[in-house]
Design an enzyme around this catalytic site. Structure first.
Site, PDB file in Angstrom:
ATOM      1  N   TYR A  56      10.678 177.806  24.243  1.00 24.87           N
ATOM      2  CA  TYR A  56      10.602 177.277  22.872  1.00 24.87           C
ATOM      3  C   TYR A  56      10.682 178.381  21.827  1.00 24.87           C
ATOM      4  CZ  TYR A  56      10.058 172.765  24.847  1.00 24.87           C
ATOM      5  OH  TYR A  56      10.344 171.618  25.538  1.00 24.87           O
ATOM      6  N   GLN A  91      15.351 162.389  17.780  1.00 24.55           N
ATOM      7  CA  GLN A  91      14.836 162.907  19.045  1.00 24.55           C
ATOM      8  C   GLN A  91      14.825 164.435  18.991  1.00 24.55           C
ATOM      9  OE1 GLN A  91      16.513 160.527  22.618  1.00 24.55           O
ATOM     10  NE2 GLN A  91      18.066 160.391  21.037  1.00 24.55           N
ATOM     11  N   HIS A 109       9.988 163.299  19.071  1.00 25.70           N
ATOM     12  CA  HIS A 109       9.734 164.231  20.180  1.00 25.70           C
ATOM     13  C   HIS A 109       9.119 165.534  19.689  1.00 25.70           C
ATOM     14  CE1 HIS A 109      12.981 162.080  22.773  1.00 25.70           C
ATOM     15  NE2 HIS A 109      11.837 161.433  22.755  1.00 25.70           N
ATOM     16  N   CYS A 117      -3.213 172.578  18.673  1.00 30.89           N
ATOM     17  CA  CYS A 117      -4.373 173.058  19.451  1.00 30.89           C
ATOM     18  C   CYS A 117      -4.695 172.027  20.529  1.00 30.89           C
ATOM     19  CB  CYS A 117      -5.588 173.236  18.528  1.00 30.89           C
ATOM     20  SG  CYS A 117      -7.084 173.631  19.457  1.00 30.89           S
ATOM     21  N   GLY A 176      24.937 160.661  18.110  1.00 27.51           N
ATOM     22  CA  GLY A 176      24.841 161.904  18.869  1.00 27.51           C
ATOM     23  C   GLY A 176      23.776 161.924  19.931  1.00 27.51           C
ATOM     24  N   SER A 178      23.021 160.703  24.133  1.00 26.10           N
ATOM     25  CA  SER A 178      23.638 160.194  25.371  1.00 26.10           C
ATOM     26  C   SER A 178      22.962 158.925  25.849  1.00 26.10           C
ATOM     27  CB  SER A 178      23.554 161.272  26.468  1.00 26.10           C
ATOM     28  OG  SER A 178      22.186 161.582  26.716  1.00 26.10           O
ATOM     29  N   ASN A 202      29.342 158.657  18.320  1.00 25.40           N
ATOM     30  CA  ASN A 202      29.111 159.655  19.355  1.00 25.40           C
ATOM     31  C   ASN A 202      30.416 160.351  19.734  1.00 25.40           C
ATOM     32  OD1 ASN A 202      26.899 160.727  20.687  1.00 25.40           O
ATOM     33  ND2 ASN A 202      27.324 159.643  22.580  1.00 25.40           N
ATOM     34  N   GLU A 204      31.360 161.026  22.698  1.00 24.23           N
ATOM     35  CA  GLU A 204      31.880 160.211  23.810  1.00 24.23           C
ATOM     36  C   GLU A 204      30.942 159.026  23.959  1.00 24.23           C
ATOM     37  OE1 GLU A 204      31.643 163.324  26.658  1.00 24.23           O
ATOM     38  OE2 GLU A 204      29.472 163.233  26.757  1.00 24.23           O
TER      39      GLU A 204
HETATM   40  C1  BV8 Z   1       7.500 158.310  27.792  1.00 21.91           C
HETATM   41  C2  BV8 Z   1      11.514 167.441  23.602  1.00 21.91           C
HETATM   42  C3  BV8 Z   1       5.780 156.675  28.053  1.00 21.91           C
HETATM   43  C4  BV8 Z   1      11.660 168.581  24.530  1.00 21.91           C
HETATM   44  C5  BV8 Z   1      12.465 165.617  24.843  1.00 21.91           C
HETATM   45  C6  BV8 Z   1      13.074 156.702  34.967  1.00 21.91           C
HETATM   46  C7  BV8 Z   1      13.828 155.774  34.278  1.00 21.91           C
HETATM   47  C8  BV8 Z   1      13.671 155.596  32.904  1.00 21.91           C
HETATM   48  C9  BV8 Z   1      12.749 156.371  32.189  1.00 21.91           C
HETATM   49  C10 BV8 Z   1      12.016 157.295  32.876  1.00 21.91           C
HETATM   50  C11 BV8 Z   1      12.165 157.466  34.255  1.00 21.91           C
HETATM   51  N1  BV8 Z   1      11.318 158.444  34.635  1.00 21.91           N
HETATM   52  C12 BV8 Z   1      10.640 158.884  33.549  1.00 21.91           C
HETATM   53  C13 BV8 Z   1      11.050 158.188  32.474  1.00 21.91           C
HETATM   54  C14 BV8 Z   1      10.574 158.343  31.078  1.00 21.91           C
HETATM   55  C15 BV8 Z   1      11.168 159.600  30.464  1.00 21.91           C
HETATM   56  C16 BV8 Z   1      12.687 159.552  30.534  1.00 21.91           C
HETATM   57  O1  BV8 Z   1      13.311 158.811  29.803  1.00 21.91           O
HETATM   58  N2  BV8 Z   1      13.251 160.379  31.436  1.00 21.91           N
HETATM   59  C17 BV8 Z   1      14.708 160.411  31.568  1.00 21.91           C
HETATM   60  C18 BV8 Z   1      15.132 161.822  31.990  1.00 21.91           C
HETATM   61  C19 BV8 Z   1      15.098 159.379  32.636  1.00 21.91           C
HETATM   62  N3  BV8 Z   1      10.762 159.612  29.088  1.00 21.91           N
HETATM   63  C20 BV8 Z   1       9.592 160.194  28.748  1.00 21.91           C
HETATM   64  O2  BV8 Z   1       8.892 160.805  29.519  1.00 21.91           O
HETATM   65  C21 BV8 Z   1       9.157 160.008  27.310  1.00 21.91           C
HETATM   66  N4  BV8 Z   1       7.807 159.509  27.281  1.00 21.91           N
HETATM   67  O3  BV8 Z   1       8.310 157.593  28.343  1.00 21.91           O
HETATM   68  O4  BV8 Z   1       6.157 157.988  27.629  1.00 21.91           O
HETATM   69  C22 BV8 Z   1       6.040 155.728  26.932  1.00 21.91           C
HETATM   70  C23 BV8 Z   1       7.087 154.788  27.034  1.00 21.91           C
HETATM   71  C24 BV8 Z   1       7.306 153.908  25.978  1.00 21.91           C
HETATM   72  C25 BV8 Z   1       6.515 153.980  24.847  1.00 21.91           C
HETATM   73  C26 BV8 Z   1       5.508 154.935  24.786  1.00 21.91           C
HETATM   74  C27 BV8 Z   1       5.268 155.824  25.825  1.00 21.91           C
HETATM   75  C28 BV8 Z   1       9.179 161.323  26.574  1.00 21.91           C
HETATM   76  C29 BV8 Z   1      10.624 161.793  26.431  1.00 21.91           C
HETATM   77  C30 BV8 Z   1      10.653 163.010  25.502  1.00 21.91           C
HETATM   78  C31 BV8 Z   1      11.076 164.230  26.275  1.00 21.91           C
HETATM   79  N5  BV8 Z   1      11.297 165.312  25.321  1.00 21.91           N
HETATM   80  N6  BV8 Z   1      12.610 166.557  23.899  1.00 21.91           N
HETATM   81  C32 BV8 Z   1      12.764 169.455  24.065  1.00 21.91           C
HETATM   82  O5  BV8 Z   1      13.586 169.048  23.231  1.00 21.91           O
HETATM   83  O6  BV8 Z   1      12.776 170.583  24.564  1.00 21.91           O
HETATM   84  S1  BV8 Z   1      13.831 164.782  25.346  1.00 21.91           S
HETATM   85  C33 BV8 Z   1      15.171 165.806  25.070  1.00 21.91           C
HETATM   86  O7  BV8 Z   1      16.228 165.374  25.847  1.00 21.91           O
HETATM   87  C34 BV8 Z   1      15.662 165.712  23.670  1.00 21.91           C
HETATM   88  O8  BV8 Z   1      14.668 165.587  22.717  1.00 21.91           O
HETATM   89  C35 BV8 Z   1      16.557 164.520  23.716  1.00 21.91           C
HETATM   90  O9  BV8 Z   1      15.841 163.365  23.423  1.00 21.91           O
HETATM   91  C36 BV8 Z   1      16.954 164.463  25.156  1.00 21.91           C
HETATM   92  C37 BV8 Z   1      18.397 164.783  25.251  1.00 21.91           C
HETATM   93  O10 BV8 Z   1      19.006 163.631  24.754  1.00 21.91           O
HETATM   94  P1  BV8 Z   1      20.132 163.679  23.642  1.00 21.91           P
HETATM   95  O11 BV8 Z   1      19.527 164.002  22.337  1.00 21.91           O
HETATM   96  O12 BV8 Z   1      20.858 162.414  23.783  1.00 21.91           O
HETATM   97  O13 BV8 Z   1      21.039 164.912  24.022  1.00 21.91           O
HETATM   98  P2  BV8 Z   1      22.158 164.950  25.133  1.00 21.91           P
HETATM   99  O14 BV8 Z   1      22.571 166.375  25.269  1.00 21.91           O
HETATM  100  O15 BV8 Z   1      21.694 164.190  26.340  1.00 21.91           O
HETATM  101  O16 BV8 Z   1      23.372 164.106  24.504  1.00 21.91           O
HETATM  102  C38 BV8 Z   1      24.057 164.619  23.376  1.00 21.91           C
HETATM  103  C39 BV8 Z   1      25.033 163.546  22.937  1.00 21.91           C
HETATM  104  O17 BV8 Z   1      25.684 164.017  21.762  1.00 21.91           O
HETATM  105  C40 BV8 Z   1      26.105 163.271  23.967  1.00 21.91           C
HETATM  106  O18 BV8 Z   1      26.294 161.882  24.093  1.00 21.91           O
HETATM  107  C41 BV8 Z   1      27.358 163.922  23.373  1.00 21.91           C
HETATM  108  O19 BV8 Z   1      28.535 163.198  23.686  1.00 21.91           O
HETATM  109  C42 BV8 Z   1      27.075 163.838  21.908  1.00 21.91           C
HETATM  110  N7  BV8 Z   1      27.698 164.886  21.103  1.00 21.91           N
HETATM  111  C43 BV8 Z   1      27.896 166.181  21.433  1.00 21.91           C
HETATM  112  N8  BV8 Z   1      28.500 166.826  20.400  1.00 21.91           N
HETATM  113  C44 BV8 Z   1      28.670 165.913  19.420  1.00 21.91           C
HETATM  114  C45 BV8 Z   1      28.159 164.678  19.852  1.00 21.91           C
HETATM  115  N9  BV8 Z   1      28.198 163.564  19.099  1.00 21.91           N
HETATM  116  C46 BV8 Z   1      28.756 163.670  17.875  1.00 21.91           C
HETATM  117  N10 BV8 Z   1      29.282 164.822  17.387  1.00 21.91           N
HETATM  118  C47 BV8 Z   1      29.256 165.942  18.123  1.00 21.91           C
HETATM  119  N11 BV8 Z   1      29.762 167.091  17.623  1.00 21.91           N
END
Ligand code: BV8
Length: 229
Positions: A56, A91, A109, A117, A176, A178, A202, A204
């Site tokens: 971080y 996010q 997030h 703390c 933006g 996925s 997006n 894609e």
């Molecule tokens: C929770 C902080 C309970 C850290 C982040 C199995 C199935 C389903 C769900 C789960 C499962 N097992 C566990 C879970 C839950 C889990 C989850 O979803 N896991 C995933 C991996 C399956 N989720 C959690 O744990 C969450 N908490 O569920 O608590 C709860 C539930 C409901 C209500 C209350 C409580 C907590 C999730 C938070 C994790 N922390 N970030 C950090 O950033 O270091 S997530 C992190 O990854 C990011 O913040 C972001 O959210 C995520 C990445 O996602 P994107 O932002 O979409 O980025 P990505 O690279 O994937 O995509 C980029 C997109 O942009 C692409 O589509 C691309 O085409 C596009 N793009 C690229 N360039 C451009 C563009 N678009 C336009 N223009 C461009 N130029």
């Protein structure tokens, strides 16, 4: 743009990509050979706090080298001119929406520029490196201060406020992201259930693209100003 009363916008890493901040997919979800989920989890932090802190610190340092782009600015300009309800849920943990002037903004997030703390849950603005030796401003102990980031397995922030807005909106725009991370990836369905029009902008199609009313592909700096003009 037709007349809407209440708009919710969700952004992901893709809206900051053209500012030079790598998306999670672009880095294949890895960082220095560590899966993001491993590094961005409480377990990963307690297993190796120094590694997670440096993950971080590097991303926080990068913020001083990047600027917001036309997509961030278009959302801020639209919000100022819109006379209905507007909520921007991001996010992303960067500060580019704030720097672009967005007001009604939720960082579900967490934020790189905040630290928390672990004893008192007090949150501090934090722009410099955080290490395991950093003294916490409130309890004066080393090792108590963590990034104010929501890791995998932790509860995202302000969920009640987000679900309330989704239940009232008549337009939901996803930009933006996925659509792989929940609960954010399920927001479009909440809006759809409330009768809202759902649009994806997006590079894609995201994993739920086919379920949106409209899915437009292209770069955020082109799509967003066009859509919100
Ligand atoms: C929770 C902080 C309970 C850290 C982040 C199995 C199935 C389903 C769900 C789960 C499962 N097992 C566990 C879970 C839950 C889990 C989850 O979803 N896991 C995933 C991996 C399956 N989720 C959690 O744990 C969450 N908490 O569920 O608590 C709860 C539930 C409901 C209500 C209350 C409580 C907590 C999730 C938070 C994790 N922390 N970030 C950090 O950033 O270091 S997530 C992190 O990854 C990011 O913040 C972001 O959210 C995520 C990445 O996602 P994107 O932002 O979409 O980025 P990505 O690279 O994937 O995509 C980029 C997109 O942009 C692409 O589509 C691309 O085409 C596009 N793009 C690229 N360039 C451009 C563009 N678009 C336009 N223009 C461009 N130029």
């Amino acid at each position: 743009m037709p007349r809407y009363q209440s708009i919710v916008v969700l952004t992901g890493a893709g809206i900051s990509a053209e500012s030079g901040i790598r998306t999670f997919r672009a880095s294949d979800g890895l960082w220095e050979n560590h899966p993001v989920e491993e590094v961005a989890t409480p377990e990963g932090y307690y297993r190796n706090p120094a590694l997670v802190q440096s993950f971080y610190n590097g991303r926080r340092q990068q913020l001083s080298e990047v600027v917001c782009n036309d997509a961030h600015k278009a959302l801020s300009d639209f919000e100022k001119a819109f006379d209905g309800d507007f909520l921007l849920v991001t996010q992303n943990v960067d500060d580019l929406h704030s720097r672009a002037g967005s007001q009604n903004l939720i960082h579900m997030h967490g934020e790189l520029y905040k630290a928390r703390c672990q004893d008192t849950e007090q949150v501090f603005d934090w722009h410099e490196d955080l290490t395991t030796q950093t003294l916490c401003p409130c309890c004066k102990q080393a090792g108590n201060l963590r990034p104010n980031i929501v890791w995998f397995g932790e509860m995202p922030l302000e969920m009640n406020r987000i679900y309330e807005a989704l239940s009232q909106c008549d337009l939901f725009v996803s930009i933006g992201t996925s659509g792989n991370v929940y609960p954010a990836a399920g927001f479009f369905a909440e809006a759809k259930a409330a009768g809202a029009e759902t649009v994806e902008l997006n590079l894609e199609p995201g994993s739920n693209a086919s379920q949106f009313d409209r899915s437009l592909t292209g770069h955020a700096t082109e799509l967003v100003p066009d859509f919100f003009n």
